[in-house]
Design an enzyme around this catalytic site. Sequence first.
Site, PDB file in Angstrom:
ATOM      1  CG  ASP A  10       0.078  -5.635  -3.158  1.00 41.23           C
ATOM      2  OD1 ASP A  10       0.605  -6.554  -3.811  1.00 41.23           O
ATOM      3  OD2 ASP A  10      -1.123  -5.321  -3.264  1.00 41.23           O
ATOM      4  CG  ASP A 110       0.912 -10.389  -3.428  1.00 40.22           C
ATOM      5  OD1 ASP A 110      -0.079 -10.569  -2.704  1.00 40.22           O
ATOM      6  OD2 ASP A 110       0.908  -9.678  -4.442  1.00 40.22           O
ATOM      7  CD  GLU A 111      -2.302  -7.402  -0.026  1.00 39.40           C
ATOM      8  OE1 GLU A 111      -2.873  -6.879   0.940  1.00 39.40           O
ATOM      9  OE2 GLU A 111      -2.882  -7.845  -1.028  1.00 39.40           O
TER      10      GLU A 111
HETATM   11  P1  TTP Z   1      -2.605  -9.310  -6.459  1.00 39.73           P
HETATM   12  O1  TTP Z   1      -1.750  -8.624  -5.447  1.00 39.73           O
HETATM   13  O2  TTP Z   1      -4.065  -8.996  -6.482  1.00 39.73           O
HETATM   14  O3  TTP Z   1      -2.080  -9.023  -7.907  1.00 39.73           O
HETATM   15  P2  TTP Z   1      -0.619  -8.996  -8.491  1.00 39.73           P
HETATM   16  O4  TTP Z   1       0.422  -9.140  -7.442  1.00 39.73           O
HETATM   17  O5  TTP Z   1      -0.544 -10.003  -9.577  1.00 39.73           O
HETATM   18  O6  TTP Z   1      -0.580  -7.577  -9.170  1.00 39.73           O
HETATM   19  P3  TTP Z   1      -0.450  -6.125  -8.530  1.00 39.73           P
HETATM   20  O7  TTP Z   1      -0.357  -6.271  -7.041  1.00 39.73           O
HETATM   21  O8  TTP Z   1       0.790  -5.531  -9.139  1.00 39.73           O
HETATM   22  O9  TTP Z   1      -1.698  -5.448  -8.973  1.00 39.73           O
HETATM   23  O10 TTP Z   1      -2.491 -10.877  -6.299  1.00 39.73           O
HETATM   24  C1  TTP Z   1      -1.303 -11.507  -5.836  1.00 39.73           C
HETATM   25  C2  TTP Z   1      -1.125 -12.852  -6.510  1.00 39.73           C
HETATM   26  O11 TTP Z   1      -2.255 -13.677  -6.255  1.00 39.73           O
HETATM   27  C3  TTP Z   1      -1.026 -12.752  -8.022  1.00 39.73           C
HETATM   28  O12 TTP Z   1       0.287 -12.536  -8.474  1.00 39.73           O
HETATM   29  C4  TTP Z   1      -1.604 -14.068  -8.480  1.00 39.73           C
HETATM   30  C5  TTP Z   1      -2.567 -14.463  -7.406  1.00 39.73           C
HETATM   31  N1  TTP Z   1      -3.959 -14.241  -7.875  1.00 39.73           N
HETATM   32  C6  TTP Z   1      -4.658 -15.311  -8.413  1.00 39.73           C
HETATM   33  O13 TTP Z   1      -4.131 -16.428  -8.478  1.00 39.73           O
HETATM   34  N2  TTP Z   1      -5.931 -15.098  -8.864  1.00 39.73           N
HETATM   35  C7  TTP Z   1      -6.535 -13.877  -8.809  1.00 39.73           C
HETATM   36  O14 TTP Z   1      -7.701 -13.726  -9.248  1.00 39.73           O
HETATM   37  C8  TTP Z   1      -5.807 -12.767  -8.237  1.00 39.73           C
HETATM   38  C9  TTP Z   1      -6.427 -11.388  -8.170  1.00 39.73           C
HETATM   39  C10 TTP Z   1      -4.528 -13.005  -7.788  1.00 39.73           C
HETATM   40 CA    CA Z   2       0.464  -7.841  -5.576  1.00 38.57          CA
END
Ligand code: TTP
Ligand code: CA
Length: 367
Positions: A10, A110-111
């Site tokens: 992730d 991103d996963e």
């Molecule tokens: P996440 O993996 O939930 O968050 P992140 O990568 O920003 O942070 P981390 O993993 O370090 O906690 O979400 C991945 C991407 O998806 C994030 O960079 C932006 C997008 N996203 C949105 O556009 N809206 C949202 O409400 C969320 C949770 C994520």
């Molecule tokens: Ca993430």
Amino acid sequence: MQSRVVMLVDFDYFFAQCEELRNPTIKDKPVVVGVYSGRTADSGAVSTSNYIARKYAVKSGMPLFLAKRKLEGTEAVFLPVDHEYYEEISDRIMQILRGYATNLEQVSVDEAYLDVTAQVQGNFERAKDYAQRIKTEVKSQVGISFSVGVGPNKLVAKIACDSQKPDGLTIVKPEEAKSFLAPLAVDRLLGVGKKTSTVMESLGIKTVADLAAFDVQRLVAIWGKILGVYFHNAANAIDNEPVQEQGEAESISRIGTLKQDSRDLAFILQKTEELAEDVAKDVSVRNLSFRQVAIYVVLTDLSSKSRSVTLEQPAKDKETIDKNVRDLFEKFLSETPLEIRRVGVKVSGFSREEPHQKQLTNFFQTT
Ligand code: TTP
Ligand code: CA
């Protein structure tokens, strides 16, 4: 039986980290990436933020004006989302990850889950070094950090990953899996939403341990066979869902930005050949043949266009992509006076259809 070794990767604060990569001078400041609705200068919502901004209680989904207020007096940087750029970075990382796994299942931009059982011979000590190696490789090749969870299945890998962020590396061995999940709140399990956890709480089920100890027949009586058994198994750290490639029946593409805007065919083809190489690698790793080749173009006025061609025979090789991309660009350039800023290469119309196995996760889209 040997345990599987499954990783969930992730990417850390992904959109914001991509922005830091593009402009490292903002790294020490709070960075907020948002969707601007355009009604007023500050209307819209936060997509994500870097960890410095998170210290000021900025959260995904929060209105931008509120994030601004929380960051008042700091040197915070606010930027609009640029999905194409994030996808480009994501594609590059996924391509690297794919080389480290027998199967890769991308779940979002991103996963991704990786099945690395064969690569580490089912050994979780080796899996730790292996995960570290992948982290180092992606950091040096692309410049992005990520968190990784390693477990005997997807369910445990995902929760392991969430337990330590950013830049985390969490290993949960098969024999530790049940006790690792035990103290967590039930809603940490995929499929246990607000409604379900409220019902569970009324039954005295708060933690995963409570759920694991609960009579499975009663769970089935309340939620039906599929869900009841799923809850029981999940709470006992049992999850047999395979890591499988998804969405590959659609298309495979790569997009890139030219070093400078151009109408020079040779210069443009230099870039598309790089992209085609990645596309062809991906096609070959997945053992596919394609029937369509397409180009995608962003012009200097920021409008975007695409053109495609259908082949007479399915193909799998880079040369076929290159040749058709060249033809498409020759024709395209004769149709527009504008310079080209970004280019993409896409193949589709795959002939090998994988049997599409129904995913348990599909049941949860509406919970
Ligand atoms: P996440 O993996 O939930 O968050 P992140 O990568 O920003 O942070 P981390 O993993 O370090 O906690 O979400 C991945 C991407 O998806 C994030 O960079 C932006 C997008 N996203 C949105 O556009 N809206 C949202 O409400 C969320 C949770 C994520
Ligand atoms: Ca993430």
